[in-house]
Design an enzyme around this catalytic site. Sequence first.
Site, PDB file in Angstrom:
ATOM      1  N   CYS A   1     -12.244  33.065  19.844  1.00  0.00           N
ATOM      2  CA  CYS A   1     -11.685  33.184  18.504  1.00  0.00           C
ATOM      3  C   CYS A   1     -10.970  31.904  18.100  1.00  0.00           C
ATOM      4  O   CYS A   1     -10.939  30.920  18.836  1.00  0.00           O
ATOM      5  CB  CYS A   1     -10.695  34.351  18.460  1.00  0.00           C
ATOM      6  SG  CYS A   1     -11.398  35.919  19.057  1.00  0.00           S
TER       7      CYS A   1
ATOM      8  N   ARG B   1     -12.075  36.049  14.391  1.00  0.00           N
ATOM      9  CA  ARG B   1     -12.566  36.737  15.581  1.00  0.00           C
ATOM     10  C   ARG B   1     -14.061  36.568  15.807  1.00  0.00           C
ATOM     11  O   ARG B   1     -14.864  36.744  14.884  1.00  0.00           O
ATOM     12  CB  ARG B   1     -12.239  38.235  15.492  1.00  0.00           C
ATOM     13  CG  ARG B   1     -12.558  38.989  16.777  1.00  0.00           C
ATOM     14  CD  ARG B   1     -12.249  40.463  16.645  1.00  0.00           C
ATOM     15  NE  ARG B   1     -12.521  41.161  17.898  1.00  0.00           N
ATOM     16  CZ  ARG B   1     -12.745  42.458  17.999  1.00  0.00           C
ATOM     17  NH1 ARG B   1     -12.721  43.215  16.922  1.00  0.00           N
ATOM     18  NH2 ARG B   1     -12.990  43.016  19.176  1.00  0.00           N
ATOM     19  N   LEU B   2     -14.402  36.243  17.041  1.00  0.00           N
ATOM     20  CA  LEU B   2     -15.767  36.338  17.552  1.00  0.00           C
ATOM     21  C   LEU B   2     -15.794  37.552  18.470  1.00  0.00           C
ATOM     22  O   LEU B   2     -15.118  37.573  19.501  1.00  0.00           O
ATOM     23  CB  LEU B   2     -16.159  35.081  18.325  1.00  0.00           C
ATOM     24  CG  LEU B   2     -17.521  35.116  19.036  1.00  0.00           C
ATOM     25  CD1 LEU B   2     -18.654  35.148  18.012  1.00  0.00           C
ATOM     26  CD2 LEU B   2     -17.685  33.918  19.959  1.00  0.00           C
TER      27      LEU B   2
ATOM     28  N   GLU C   1     -10.486  35.101  27.211  1.00  0.00           N
ATOM     29  CA  GLU C   1     -11.111  36.191  27.947  1.00  0.00           C
ATOM     30  C   GLU C   1     -10.402  36.335  29.287  1.00  0.00           C
ATOM     31  O   GLU C   1     -10.216  35.349  30.007  1.00  0.00           O
ATOM     32  CB  GLU C   1     -12.594  35.878  28.186  1.00  0.00           C
ATOM     33  CG  GLU C   1     -13.451  37.096  28.317  1.00  0.00           C
ATOM     34  CD  GLU C   1     -13.693  37.771  26.970  1.00  0.00           C
ATOM     35  OE1 GLU C   1     -13.263  38.933  26.841  1.00  0.00           O
ATOM     36  OE2 GLU C   1     -14.271  37.145  26.069  1.00  0.00           O
TER      37      GLU C   1
ATOM     38  N   GLY D   1     -22.266  25.546  34.443  1.00  0.00           N
ATOM     39  CA  GLY D   1     -21.885  24.997  35.742  1.00  0.00           C
ATOM     40  C   GLY D   1     -20.830  23.911  35.644  1.00  0.00           C
ATOM     41  O   GLY D   1     -20.552  23.219  36.629  1.00  0.00           O
TER      42      GLY D   1
END
Length: 613
Positions: free
Chosen positions: A2, A50-51, A79, A378
């Site tokens: 977000c 927001r996503l 997250e 990665g």
Amino acid sequence: MCGIVGWIDWNRDLTRQRPVLEVMTNTLDRRGPDDCGYWVSRHAAIGHRRLIVIDPAGGEQPMVRDHGKHRFILTYNGELYNIKELRRELEHLGHQFRSSSDTEVVLAAFIEWGVHCLKRFNGIFAFGIWDEGEQRLFLARDRLGVKPLFYVQKSHVFLFASEIKALLAHPDVRPIVDAEGLAEIFALGPARTPGHGVFKEIRELLPGHFLLWDRGGLSLNAYWALESRPHEDALEDTVARIRTLLVDATERQLVSDVPIGALLSGGLDSSAITAFAAQAVARRGNNPLRTYSVDYVDNEPYFRPNSFQPEIDTPYARLVSNAFSTDHRTVWIATTDLFEALSKAVKARDLPGMADIDASLYLFCRELKKETTVALSGEGADEIFGGYPWFFRDEALQADTFPWSVKTEARLKILSPDAVHLIQPQAYLEERYRQALTEVPRLKGEEHAEARRREIAYLTLTRWLPVLLDRMDRMGMAVGLEVRVPFLDHRLVEYVWNVPWKMKTAGGREKGLLRRALEGVLPHAVLSRKKSPYPKTNHPAYLEAVRAGVEELLEDLSSPLRPLLNIPAVRKLARMEEEFDLPWFGQLMRRPQLLAYLIQVDVWMRHYRVSIL
């Protein structure tokens, strides 16, 4: 992921300033294309874009919760990967949840533990919590700085946002760059000083730090830092521990309510993440993992192997995809699109960046977004396992500067004498290098060669890694794509930090320890493959495009960059027929990259209407 915005002002009634908050917040619409929200009181205004990744209905922000006499307002970008454990513990302590989102867990954790909640989090985040009762702001950023957070402090006013563009949208913040800011652009380049926002007055909250702001002023605090101690595990135990941590980190980061994929170049690092992710997806009975690689249209006939980029990625990406039954796709980028995306990349990063590498990643992410919203990368393995060439080259190990800044004087010839006098780039670079060395956590009794590589590792983690994290966050979020980085799970970073160099290079190879941890997992051809960086185009049409772009810049008397350049030197550089290699920001920069960087600086100065102080 977000975009977050906040404005605290002791002297103004912010209930009348909602239009300004909305303008600031909506500069971040691409970070959060799915929803927006605002919360405003007399002295605090909080915004959010927001996503949606987890719990579409329950994760709306800003999130407001009352606890006793306090009202807490959260705006959060990030997250958490240990949400289940935290939720169980908080429920045991009496907290009740209305959603399954990690946003609510973050807020409950702060209500329960205050600033100490940060040490319990496993994740990537940048967030602000306003305590309406105490009239206090709390800001925090994840340990490695995966998620961005910038702020401005001006007497009675405090502003914060995910990106610089949102701060510049406030009427009290002007796009001024002084000599120090120009030194960041020309002496340090993308590898800017941690905490530095380049624009005057704009600062960056350091990774692993939190901030408190109230009527008493500003308080900055570190909650995490690397600690040096003897490594006591034997080689085989170390190998096993690394594999366990990497598998756990990868599987934790698969949490998502939206499509998820992986970036796969066919190199050691991306292949490891792909392998563990694909295996976890298969065990859960889900559709095959989607994987993506990038290449350039008509590039192969012009590719010439060199020590920096020894081979192309495509065959190795296919090999790994076949080995783990992924749903693989190669994204092809055309030369014309790459050139045109240079300006888009600058506007996404808010600063000049890694030229065509930024532009290419922007186009790559844009294609991925058509099919997925979350991707694993990665990124970070070279930094923690010591995979870069500068860990091995005597020239870099013995240099009294950042290892990616060796022979700086060569590239500074492009600056005008007046610019050199103003910026003092060499002195600035030396000062920043000395400052960085004072931060290194030393290990008492460590022999000189080991101590020097610890220095290089620290510089790489704190000065070079942010270049790549900024690139990945801004290019991904510019199109609404969240990119996660399992190698930068703080448990893995902390563990590998103290592994001695001889063990890190087990078998006499760069990242030998990681290779040992991946034995029996990856195909042998990938396991033994030499490091190859993010691919660049070798097509002569790209050189012609950036050459023409620089020539046009030099002829344009309105160019804000032109007064800073040694015009004859740059013109000679653009027109010369023979090729050259020039040390530039951590790699051998060929002429197209240098010319493209100048184009990006010019675009940046024009677009942001930069005023030089």
